[in-house]
Design an enzyme around this catalytic site. Structure first.
Site, short mmCIF file in Angstrom:
data_model
loop_
_atom_site.label_atom_id
_atom_site.label_comp_id
_atom_site.label_asym_id
_atom_site.label_seq_id
_atom_site.Cartn_x
_atom_site.Cartn_y
_atom_site.Cartn_z
N ASN A 124 -2.78 -8.23 -7.98
CA ASN A 124 -1.49 -8.19 -6.80
C ASN A 124 -2.04 -8.78 -6.11
OD1 ASN A 124 -1.59 -5.43 -7.97
ND2 ASN A 124 -3.40 -4.44 -6.32
N ASP A 125 -3.15 -9.59 -5.79
CA ASP A 125 -3.41 -11.30 -4.89
C ASP A 125 -3.17 -12.25 -5.45
OD1 ASP A 125 -4.12 -9.70 -2.15
OD2 ASP A 125 -6.06 -8.99 -3.06
N GLU A 174 -9.52 -12.57 -7.68
CA GLU A 174 -7.95 -12.46 -6.82
C GLU A 174 -7.68 -13.84 -6.35
OE1 GLU A 174 -8.01 -8.55 -4.45
OE2 GLU A 174 -10.35 -9.34 -4.57
N HIS A 189 0.79 -1.14 0.47
CA HIS A 189 -0.21 0.14 0.30
C HIS A 189 0.67 1.36 -0.23
CE1 HIS A 189 -3.11 -3.15 0.69
NE2 HIS A 189 -3.75 -2.28 0.14
N CYS A 228 -7.69 -4.65 -12.30
CA CYS A 228 -8.22 -3.95 -10.93
C CYS A 228 -6.60 -3.66 -10.37
CB CYS A 228 -8.77 -2.66 -10.45
SG CYS A 228 -9.83 -4.10 -9.27
N ARG A 280 -11.50 1.81 -3.27
CA ARG A 280 -11.42 0.75 -2.26
C ARG A 280 -11.67 1.62 -1.03
NH1 ARG A 280 -5.81 0.69 -4.52
NH2 ARG A 280 -5.09 -1.55 -5.22
N ARG A 292 3.05 -10.21 -1.00
CA ARG A 292 2.83 -9.48 -2.04
C ARG A 292 3.42 -8.46 -1.36
NH1 ARG A 292 -3.25 -7.15 -2.10
NH2 ARG A 292 -2.25 -4.83 -2.65
N ARG A 326 -15.92 -0.77 -4.37
CA ARG A 326 -15.96 -2.38 -4.21
C ARG A 326 -15.63 -2.44 -2.75
NH1 ARG A 326 -9.55 -5.00 -3.68
NH2 ARG A 326 -9.75 -3.42 -2.29
C1 PEP Z 1 -5.82 -6.68 -6.08
O1 PEP Z 1 -5.40 -7.68 -5.07
O2 PEP Z 1 -4.86 -7.01 -7.14
C2 PEP Z 1 -6.78 -5.26 -5.76
C3 PEP Z 1 -6.69 -4.56 -6.86
O3 PEP Z 1 -6.78 -5.18 -4.42
P1 PEP Z 1 -5.69 -4.87 -3.32
O4 PEP Z 1 -4.46 -4.04 -4.40
O5 PEP Z 1 -5.95 -3.47 -2.76
O6 PEP Z 1 -5.99 -6.12 -2.95
MG MG Z 2 -6.73 -7.40 -3.33
#
Ligand code: PEP
Ligand code: MG
Length: 576
Positions: A455-456, A432, A191, A503, A298, A466, A334
């Site tokens: 990302n997940d 995800e 983040h 996303c 988010r 991650r 979301r």
């Molecule tokens: C993801 O997991 O790709 C995502 C967009 O959500 P976050 O990064 O908030 O987990």
């Molecule tokens: Mg995610």
């Protein structure tokens, strides 16, 4: 001595400025028995006065940079420092027990903190406990003669050097002065990295040793394009990087020309380029970068920035503001994605061995459905003010989606029956979790859209945290295994006439974009600051040629590196 540290490129751009260490100093001290109480009382009074003066300056700066509301916390700190009861207790302790000022301060403030913390059902009191702890640190730093770093006191251009950054750190940054960020921890999708992109500050994360290697005020170059951090550069390097900086800014100016243009590929396809946001405050960046929608809002930041669960009305206002600002463009909101590394102080969650695999996101929403229903009502009410879509995070099974949809429909019906106007909402899921990606054919029959959260998805597919820089080499968005999963999701969406979005950060990755265009992705959602560069790249790409490249890549390639090279060879426009 010049030194280069290699980290992970987290936010584009070049910064050249002296270091500002945002690292907490050592505030430990020894208890001493003293013979002259008046001397210790003078010391504590001087430390209290110095702290008050400092807080006044910080408060004024914060008011100017961040607004009156954000500055209020410093006013609260000044009030604590002036509390006659507390000062009296500290003085009495010095006189009665003949201890040094540091010990008396620690004893008295500890007793306050414990008292406030004991009132654990009272949010206000808990906040006071953390205020007292903050103020104690400041007074202690004056007693010990060490400096406490304060982002609000920055008055010249700097590069921030930190172990890690929290949202409350970045909220205090004046982006005119904070030119770059280097953090020991984090990966491209942590983040802290996402926040630096939102703020458009060049950043390198996962540097591991920056806080050890970089001293206060030393000159630093941050290359957010390559992940290089040059400490104490020589004149040649500074002029080399100034040129690189100018070139980057020129390119950026070139991309700016596409701000009001619709995204169009060389063969006339119009994928939507949307932005990811964390709060309505990010909307300025979204509009400045010509986003064609919001692909991910988010909402958990609304919960994290508050001392209690945000009310239905507070949520409604935030959602309405965003959809109104986007007019008829789609806004994908979301539902709360708490858990993992995102905690709520007022919603105690069980301690878990593996929080990323634990009780989070839709799992909490389905379990504590009162919280979920409040959020859904706020979303439903806001929906008539724009083009609002709702998306559920961390869906693993069809039954989770069906349960969430059932609750949504119950709330929708209740609102409509009570005369509330509700818009035409699309309902979708995030992909995800690999299980959902594999079952995309079934999901595609029931949802309106899917948004791939890479990302997940990559973290779970590779079994690699991650945020952990030791395994960041496994963040492999171009690995054929990941590309096959993504292609599968997009193909099944289209087979059922549904919308395929992405996303995760991969959607704005210049190597991935040609492949995603070739797969026919309908919406790419990314940090707002990546939009214009991506629009510029897509205008030179032919989607049919990219589809051929995709076929070759998913059938023939074996590794992440191989795919990377195949894309670079096929697409000369990519500036690597
Ligand atoms: C993801 O997991 O790709 C995502 C967009 O959500 P976050 O990064 O908030 O987990
Ligand atoms: Mg995610």
């Amino acid at each position: 001595m010049m030194k280069t540290i290699k980290g992970i490129a987290a936010s584009d751009g070049i910064a050249i400025a002296p270091a500002f260490r945002l690292v907490e100093p050592n505030l430990s001290f020894e208890q001493r028995t003293i013979d002259d109480p008046s001397q210790e009382i003078d010391r504590i009074n001087a430390a209290l006065e110095a702290s008050k003066k400092e807080l006044e300056i910080i408060k004024q700066k914060a008011e100017k940079n961040l607004g009156t509301e954000e500055a209020q916390v410093f006013e609260a700190h000044i009030t604590i420092l002036s509390d006659p009861e507390m000062i009296k207790q500290i003085t009495t302790e010095i006189q009665d027990k003949l201890v040094n000022a540091e010990q008396a301060l620690a004893d008295v403030t500890d007793s306050y903190i414990q008292l406030f913390q004991a009132m654990d059902d009272n949010e206000y009191m808990k906040q006071r406990a953390s205020d007292v702890a903050d103020v104690t640190k400041r007074v202690m730093s004056h007693l010990l003669g060490v400096e406490l770093p304060d982002p609000a006191l920055i008055d010249h251009e700097v590069v921030i050097i930190a172990h890690d950054l929290t949202p409350s750190d970045t909220a205090q940054f004046d982006t005119n002065l904070v030119k770059g960020i280097v953090a020991d921890l984090g990966g491209r999708t942590s983040h802290s990295a996402i926040m630096s992109r939102t703020l458009e500050i060049p950043a390198v994360v996962g540097s591991e040793t920056a806080t050890n290697d970089i001293k206060e005020d030393i000159m630093v170059i941050v290359d957010g394009l390559t992940g290089d951090v040059i400490v104490d550069p020589n004149d040649d390097q500074i002029s080399e990087y100034r040129q690189k900086q100018t070139k980057y800014l020129e390119e950026k100016a070139e991309w700016q020309k596409l701000k009001t243009k619709q995204t169009t590929s060389a063969d006339g396809k119009h994928p939507i380029l949307a932005a990811n946001i964390g709060t309505p405050k990010d909307m300025d960046g979204v509009l400045e970068n010509g986003a064609e929608g919001i692909g991910l809002y988010r909402t958990e930041f609304l919960y994290m920035d508050s001392n209690e669960l945000p009310s239905e009305d507070d949520q409604f206002k935030a959602y309405k503001e965003v959809v109104e600002k986007m007019g008829d463009k789609p806004v994908v909101i979301r539902t709360m994605d708490i858990g993992g590394d995102k905690k709520l102080p007022y919603l105690p969650l069980p301690e878990e061995m593996n929080p990323f695999l634990g009780y989070r996101a839709i799992r909490i929403s389905l379990d504590k459905d009162d919280i979920f229903r409040t959020q859904l009502r706020a979303l439903l009410r806001a929906s008539s003010f724009g083009n609002l879509w709702i998306m559920f995070p961390m869906i693993a099974t069809l039954n989770e989606f069906r349960s969430a949809k059932k609750i949504y429909e119950e709330e929708r019906e209740k609102l409509i029956n009570s005369g509330v106007k509700v818009g035409d909402i699309k309902l979708g899921i995030m992909i995800e979790i690999p299980a959902a990606a594999v079952l995309a054919d079934k999901f595609a029959k029931e949802v309106d859209f899917m948004s791939i959260g890479t990302n997940d998805l990559i973290q779970y597919s590779m079994a690699a945290d991650r945020g952990n820089e030791c395994v960041s080499y496994l963040y492999q968005p171009y690995n054929p295994s990941i590309l096959r999963l993504i292609k599968r999701v997009i193909d099944y969406c289209h087979l059922e006439g549904k919308i395929a979005c992405m996303c995760g950060e991969m959607a704005g990755d210049q190597i991935a974009v040609p492949l995603l265009l070739g797969m026919g992705l309908d919406e790419f959602s990314m940090s707002a600051t990546s939009i214009l560069r991506t629009r510029s790249l897509i205008k030179d790409l032919d989607s049919k040629k990219m589809a051929e490249l995709v076929n070759k890549v998913v059938n023939e390639a074996e590794t992440n590196e191989q795919v990377r090279q195949m894309v670079i060879d096929a697409v000369p426009e990519i500036k690597d």
